[in-house]
Design a protein around this motif. Structure first.
Motif, PDB file in Angstrom:
ATOM      1  N   THR A  42     102.187  81.207 -15.993  1.00 39.74           N
ATOM      2  CA  THR A  42     101.576  80.033 -15.377  1.00 39.74           C
ATOM      3  C   THR A  42     101.636  78.905 -16.401  1.00 39.74           C
ATOM      4  O   THR A  42     101.285  79.104 -17.564  1.00 39.74           O
ATOM      5  CB  THR A  42     100.115  80.316 -14.990  1.00 39.74           C
ATOM      6  N   VAL A  43     102.124  77.734 -15.973  1.00 37.84           N
ATOM      7  CA  VAL A  43     102.227  76.591 -16.880  1.00 37.84           C
ATOM      8  C   VAL A  43     101.348  75.457 -16.382  1.00 37.84           C
ATOM      9  O   VAL A  43     101.088  75.322 -15.195  1.00 37.84           O
ATOM     10  CB  VAL A  43     103.696  76.106 -17.034  1.00 37.84           C
ATOM     11  N   GLN A  44     100.895  74.664 -17.338  1.00 33.74           N
ATOM     12  CA  GLN A  44     100.074  73.492 -17.044  1.00 33.74           C
ATOM     13  C   GLN A  44     100.878  72.229 -17.332  1.00 33.74           C
ATOM     14  O   GLN A  44     101.823  72.261 -18.128  1.00 33.74           O
ATOM     15  CB  GLN A  44      98.802  73.506 -17.911  1.00 33.74           C
ATOM     16  N   VAL A  45     100.495  71.120 -16.727  1.00 37.76           N
ATOM     17  CA  VAL A  45     101.156  69.843 -16.978  1.00 37.76           C
ATOM     18  C   VAL A  45     101.083  69.542 -18.475  1.00 37.76           C
ATOM     19  O   VAL A  45     100.028  69.678 -19.093  1.00 37.76           O
ATOM     20  CB  VAL A  45     100.491  68.703 -16.167  1.00 37.76           C
ATOM     21  N   GLY A  46     102.210  69.184 -19.076  1.00 38.41           N
ATOM     22  CA  GLY A  46     102.263  68.852 -20.488  1.00 38.41           C
ATOM     23  C   GLY A  46     102.570  70.017 -21.405  1.00 38.41           C
ATOM     24  O   GLY A  46     102.824  69.831 -22.593  1.00 38.41           O
ATOM     25  N   GLN A  47     102.587  71.239 -20.878  1.00 38.99           N
ATOM     26  CA  GLN A  47     102.898  72.422 -21.693  1.00 38.99           C
ATOM     27  C   GLN A  47     104.391  72.432 -22.020  1.00 38.99           C
ATOM     28  O   GLN A  47     105.224  72.194 -21.160  1.00 38.99           O
ATOM     29  CB  GLN A  47     102.513  73.686 -20.928  1.00 38.99           C
ATOM     30  N   VAL A  48     104.732  72.727 -23.281  1.00 37.35           N
ATOM     31  CA  VAL A  48     106.137  72.818 -23.694  1.00 37.35           C
ATOM     32  C   VAL A  48     106.730  74.092 -23.087  1.00 37.35           C
ATOM     33  O   VAL A  48     106.216  75.184 -23.304  1.00 37.35           O
ATOM     34  CB  VAL A  48     106.287  72.824 -25.230  1.00 37.35           C
TER      35      VAL A  48
END
Length: 139
Positions: A92-98
């Motif tokens: 799961t990724v969040q906005v701004g995660q590399v």
């Protein structure tokens, strides 16, 4: 036909072979890609020689699979070469995660998630050349 070119300071070699109709086979640094040339809609057929400029030889690679219906993708903001992948399928990724690192002009550029979601597919691998706008990761 053999082409040698540089992209983001890295040397590449491409072998282009004509197939049937609008299909080509391109071998880029030992990896084979089957591509189809898109022809413009016109009243009369347009005939062009298949001799792309060396710096554009990688363009067919840019036709990476697009996300399926309902899927969203994280796209490359610049041309370069994939150096590192920071996520795995199922993460799961969040906005701004590399999510990926792309080398362009000998500089490492962090590619960040532009939207939150779960990684369903990684479309580019380490060492793959990418063009601006290429889909890198599908959410």
């Amino acid at each position: 036909m053999q082409y040698n070119f540089k992209l983001a300071g890295k040397k590449y070699s491409a072998e282009v072979e004509e197939g049937e109709g609008d299909k080509l086979s391109i071998t880029l640094n030992g990896k084979k890609y089957d591509v189809e040339i898109e022809r413009p809609q016109a009243a009369a057929p347009v005939v062009r020689p298949v001799t792309p400029a060396p710096q554009r030889t990688a363009a067919p690679v840019a036709t990476a699979p697009r996300p399926s219906a309902g899927g969203k993708s994280i796209n490359s903001p610049l041309p370069g070469v994939v150096l590192d992948i920071k996520v795995n399928v199922g993460d799961t990724v969040q906005v701004g995660q590399v999510v990926m690192v792309v080398e362009a002009m000998k500089m490492e550029n962090n590619i960040e998630a532009t939207q939150a979601g779960t990684v369903t597919k990684i479309l580019k691998q380490k060492g793959d050349p990418v063009m601006e706008g290429d889909a890198l990761i599908q959410l």
